[in-house]
Design a protein around this motif. Structure first.
Motif, PDB file in Angstrom:
ATOM      1  N   ASP A   1       0.832  -1.208   0.000  1.00  0.00           N
ATOM      2  CA  ASP A   1       0.000   0.000   0.000  1.00  0.00           C
ATOM      3  C   ASP A   1       0.867   1.258   0.000  1.00  0.00           C
ATOM      4  OD1 ASP A   1      -2.057  -1.780   0.163  1.00  0.00           O
ATOM      5  OD2 ASP A   1      -2.772  -1.151   2.140  1.00  0.00           O
TER       6      ASP A   1
ATOM      7  N   ARG B   1       3.972   1.532  -1.040  1.00  0.00           N
ATOM      8  CA  ARG B   1       4.659   1.645  -2.336  1.00  0.00           C
ATOM      9  C   ARG B   1       3.725   2.293  -3.370  1.00  0.00           C
ATOM     10  NH1 ARG B   1       5.493  -3.436  -3.415  1.00  0.00           N
ATOM     11  NH2 ARG B   1       7.663  -3.712  -2.833  1.00  0.00           N
ATOM     12  N   MET B   2       2.489   1.815  -3.406  1.00  0.00           N
ATOM     13  CA  MET B   2       1.521   2.374  -4.362  1.00  0.00           C
ATOM     14  C   MET B   2       1.168   3.820  -4.020  1.00  0.00           C
ATOM     15  SD  MET B   2      -1.217  -0.653  -5.117  1.00  0.00           S
ATOM     16  CE  MET B   2      -1.305  -1.398  -3.497  1.00  0.00           C
TER      17      MET B   2
ATOM     18  N   ASP C   1       3.987   6.143  -4.983  1.00  0.00           N
ATOM     19  CA  ASP C   1       3.988   6.252  -6.450  1.00  0.00           C
ATOM     20  C   ASP C   1       2.916   7.245  -6.903  1.00  0.00           C
ATOM     21  OD1 ASP C   1       4.653   4.775  -9.212  1.00  0.00           O
ATOM     22  OD2 ASP C   1       2.475   5.005  -9.072  1.00  0.00           O
ATOM     23  N   ASP C   2       1.747   7.091  -6.337  1.00  0.00           N
ATOM     24  CA  ASP C   2       0.600   7.914  -6.702  1.00  0.00           C
ATOM     25  C   ASP C   2       0.839   9.385  -6.339  1.00  0.00           C
ATOM     26  OD1 ASP C   2      -1.968   8.274  -7.635  1.00  0.00           O
ATOM     27  OD2 ASP C   2      -2.929   7.711  -5.758  1.00  0.00           O
TER      28      ASP C   2
ATOM     29  N   ALA D   1       3.429  10.895  -8.618  1.00  0.00           N
ATOM     30  CA  ALA D   1       2.893  11.083  -9.971  1.00  0.00           C
ATOM     31  C   ALA D   1       2.000  12.320 -10.033  1.00  0.00           C
ATOM     32  CB  ALA D   1       2.121   9.836 -10.405  1.00  0.00           C
TER      33      ALA D   1
ATOM     34  N   ARG E   1       2.959  15.608 -12.353  1.00  0.00           N
ATOM     35  CA  ARG E   1       2.024  16.039 -13.391  1.00  0.00           C
ATOM     36  C   ARG E   1       1.816  17.557 -13.370  1.00  0.00           C
ATOM     37  NH1 ARG E   1      -2.264  12.589 -12.080  1.00  0.00           N
ATOM     38  NH2 ARG E   1      -0.892  10.903 -12.725  1.00  0.00           N
TER      39      ARG E   1
ATOM     40  N   PHE F   1      -9.051  10.823  -9.809  1.00  0.00           N
ATOM     41  CA  PHE F   1      -8.998   9.371  -9.591  1.00  0.00           C
ATOM     42  C   PHE F   1      -7.789   9.029  -8.717  1.00  0.00           C
ATOM     43  CE2 PHE F   1      -7.437   5.171 -10.901  1.00  0.00           C
ATOM     44  CZ  PHE F   1      -8.570   4.383 -10.759  1.00  0.00           C
ATOM     45  N   ALA F   2      -6.647   9.637  -9.029  1.00  0.00           N
ATOM     46  CA  ALA F   2      -5.414   9.338  -8.288  1.00  0.00           C
ATOM     47  C   ALA F   2      -5.573   9.701  -6.802  1.00  0.00           C
ATOM     48  CB  ALA F   2      -4.238  10.089  -8.900  1.00  0.00           C
TER      49      ALA F   2
ATOM     50  N   ARG G   1      -8.368   9.730  -5.082  1.00  0.00           N
ATOM     51  CA  ARG G   1      -9.264   8.763  -4.457  1.00  0.00           C
ATOM     52  C   ARG G   1      -8.497   7.474  -4.140  1.00  0.00           C
ATOM     53  NH1 ARG G   1     -13.017   5.268  -6.148  1.00  0.00           N
ATOM     54  NH2 ARG G   1     -12.700   5.649  -8.360  1.00  0.00           N
ATOM     55  N   VAL G   2      -7.623   7.078  -5.056  1.00  0.00           N
ATOM     56  CA  VAL G   2      -6.783   5.897  -4.826  1.00  0.00           C
ATOM     57  C   VAL G   2      -5.880   6.133  -3.615  1.00  0.00           C
ATOM     58  CG1 VAL G   2      -4.871   4.543  -5.780  1.00  0.00           C
ATOM     59  CG2 VAL G   2      -6.875   5.044  -7.196  1.00  0.00           C
TER      60      VAL G   2
ATOM     61  N   CYS H   1      -7.575   5.633  -0.384  1.00  0.00           N
ATOM     62  CA  CYS H   1      -7.783   4.219  -0.050  1.00  0.00           C
ATOM     63  C   CYS H   1      -6.514   3.582   0.502  1.00  0.00           C
ATOM     64  CB  CYS H   1      -8.206   3.435  -1.294  1.00  0.00           C
ATOM     65  SG  CYS H   1      -9.854   3.827  -1.891  1.00  0.00           S
ATOM     66  N   LEU H   2      -5.366   4.006   0.003  1.00  0.00           N
ATOM     67  CA  LEU H   2      -4.118   3.320   0.313  1.00  0.00           C
ATOM     68  C   LEU H   2      -3.476   3.799   1.610  1.00  0.00           C
ATOM     69  CD1 LEU H   2      -2.553   3.348  -3.264  1.00  0.00           C
ATOM     70  CD2 LEU H   2      -3.455   1.358  -2.045  1.00  0.00           C
TER      71      LEU H   2
END
Lengths: 124, 154
Positions: B60, B62-63, B66-67, B70, B74, B113-114, B116-117, B120-121
């Motif tokens: 989680d 790691r993701m 990353d998110d 990113a 951007r 979207f990113a 929201r992810v 969650c993580l």
């Protein structure tokens, strides 16, 4: 027929292969890391396969990283399949990819099969 | 890439607010570019593994890192630097990352979207911004915290 797809990254970052199973089904095998760098490649690739075949199976067993850009690419492909009445089925025994789908509560959005043969079973 | 490990303080470094030996602080300074992100998320996962996080929490984090990176890359200004600070506490890792941005019309990607992810993580997420002024770019900062044990799903 298995086609190895040239991409800009070494295979250990992302690998994309497609195999045709009859005229209307294709199996896409994804390996490596699906992140901001590689997700656009995956998105384009899945879009092409869904435009060409009625049933597309995505085998994620060899995925070693699945970030939000990758989840987004899969989600978009799923939306395209729903819109165009195609079948997109996932096969995933990658612990990391499964964790990504579960932690983000996106798993329910997709159709999963236990194996590639199982996913192809219902294809016509 | 700069590597700062407060576990071995530099001489004349001044008072370290994290001088508590149970807390490790590590800072990465990279180009705000997508090519930096795999390295940063790997560092995050390594810190979590060494801190005895469970497997799901390592993945989680790691993701999430990353998110987070990113999202900042951007919106980063051209040639901007990405600063990423990890604070490893007992049972918890905090991450704060920031970068310069040109345009602050809609700088915080909190509706994406990113984002929201990311929610969650991570166990906690936050975003703040400092508007640009003439002659000075704006700054966006995103923070997250992740606990060592994943709470069981209800």
């Amino acid at each position: 027929m298995v086609t190895r797809v040239d991409n800009d990254f070494p295979a250990d970052i992302i690998g994309l292969q497609v195999a045709e199973h009859g005229p209307d089904a294709r199996v896409v095998t994804v390996t490596g890391e699906i992140d901001t760098l590689t997700a656009p490649k995956l998105a384009t690739f899945l879009n092409e396969q869904l435009s060409a075949a009625q049933v597309v199976v995505v085998d994620l067993d060899g995925v070693e990283f699945l970030g939000s850009a990758g989840l987004s690419a899969l989600f978009e492909a799923n939306e395209q399949a729903n819109r165009e009445r195609r079948a997109l089925r996932m096969v995933c025994h990658s612990r990391i990819a499964n964790r990504a789908l579960e932690a983000t509560e996106l798993r329910d959005q997709f159709t999963f099969a236990d194996s590639v043969p199982e996913a192809l079973k219902h294809s016509t | 890439m700069t590597y700062v490990d407060s576990g071995t303080p530099m001489p004349n470094h001044g008072a370290d607010p994290n001088s508590d030996e149970s807390v490790l602080s590590l800072e990465l300074r990279t180009t705000a570019s997508t090519v930096s992100i795999p390295t940063i998320r790997t560092v995050a996962a390594d810190l979590a593994a060494r801190a005895d996080f469970d497997l799901d929490s390592i993945d989680d984090l790691r993701m999430a890192v990353d998110d987070l990176c990113a999202m900042l890359v951007r919106i980063a200004a051209a040639n901007a630097t990405l600063y990423c600070t990890f604070t490893v506490r007992p049972e918890r890792i905090e991450v704060a990352a920031e970068t310069d941005v040109d345009d602050l019309a809609d700088p915080l990607p909190t509706g994406s979207f990113a984002w929201r992810v990311l929610q969650c993580l991570a166990d906690e997420v936050g975003a703040t911004s400092v508007p640009a002024e003439p002659g000075r770019p704006g700054r966006v900062r995103i923070t997250l915290a992740k606990d060592a044990l994943t709470a069981p799903q209800p």
